[in-house]
Design a protein around this motif. Structure first.
Motif, PDB file in Angstrom:
ATOM      1  N   ASN A 136       1.867   0.407 -13.961  1.00 32.07           N
ATOM      2  CA  ASN A 136       2.190   1.492 -13.029  1.00 32.07           C
ATOM      3  C   ASN A 136       2.658   2.748 -13.754  1.00 32.07           C
ATOM      4  N   ALA A 149       7.090   5.995 -11.133  1.00 34.56           N
ATOM      5  CA  ALA A 149       6.033   5.149 -10.571  1.00 34.56           C
ATOM      6  C   ALA A 149       6.689   4.189  -9.593  1.00 34.56           C
ATOM      7  N   HIS A 196       7.284   0.826  -7.884  1.00 35.29           N
ATOM      8  CA  HIS A 196       7.117  -0.554  -8.332  1.00 35.29           C
ATOM      9  C   HIS A 196       6.213  -1.306  -7.370  1.00 35.29           C
ATOM     10  N   SER A 197       5.342  -2.143  -7.925  1.00 36.21           N
ATOM     11  CA  SER A 197       4.529  -3.022  -7.081  1.00 36.21           C
ATOM     12  C   SER A 197       4.308  -4.334  -7.808  1.00 36.21           C
ATOM     13  N   SER A 254       1.080   3.093  -6.949  1.00 32.75           N
ATOM     14  CA  SER A 254      -0.021   2.554  -7.734  1.00 32.75           C
ATOM     15  C   SER A 254      -1.223   2.411  -6.809  1.00 32.75           C
TER      16      SER A 254
END
Length: 152
Positions: A12, A104, A106-107, A151
């Motif tokens: 990401n 970025a 978070h995933s 993302s």
């Protein structure tokens, strides 16, 4: 123009860097890539080894990110700190006073199994409704413009 990017070398973070370069590269910004190594909770030898490994990986990720930025003929500075990422990013934003702070979102990526995909889908849905702790903290406190990149 100075752009501070929270960068840990993750997928990401790399995508956020690429998106930032695409969006703002024509403005010839100075990119500042910042990583934060979290201090171990206790001073055991194994925790110190893990910290040193994390620090090394972050340093390597920063160098790789710098190469990507310099390939675009842009200036890049690196900053690595130790501590709580929320507080260290906030402190850096006050000291550096960037024109933009980029994070970025978070995933989680599924590992391919049905249960993992189902859990990942559920977690991703929660991610869309909430922000991570670092992002939430900074969104409430940072004094410069903040760009949160999802993302794809």
């Amino acid at each position: 123009m100075k752009i501070l990017i929270a960068y840990d070398g993750s997928r990401n973070a790399k995508l956020a860097l690429a998106q930032t370069l695409s969006l703002f590269g024509a403005l010839n910004p100075t990119i500042i890539l910042m990583a934060v190594a979290e201090n171990p909770r206790d001073a055991t030898d194994s925790n110190e080894d893990l910290f040193q490994q994390e620090y090394s990986e972050l340093t390597q990720g920063l160098e790789e990110g710098k190469t990507l930025v310099e390939d675009q003929q842009l200036n890049c500075d690196l900053l690595i700190t130790e501590g709580d990422p929320r507080k260290m990013l906030l402190q850096a934003s006050k000291k550096i006073v960037p024109d933009l702070l980029v994070l970025a979102r978070h995933s989680h990526q599924p590992d391919g199994g049905f249960i993992a995909q189902s859990l990942s889908y559920f977690v991703d849905e929660l991610d869309y409704m909430t922000l991570g702790s670092v992002t939430s903290f900074l969104a409430r406190r940072v004094e410069c413009p903040l760009l949160i990149l999802p993302s794809p």
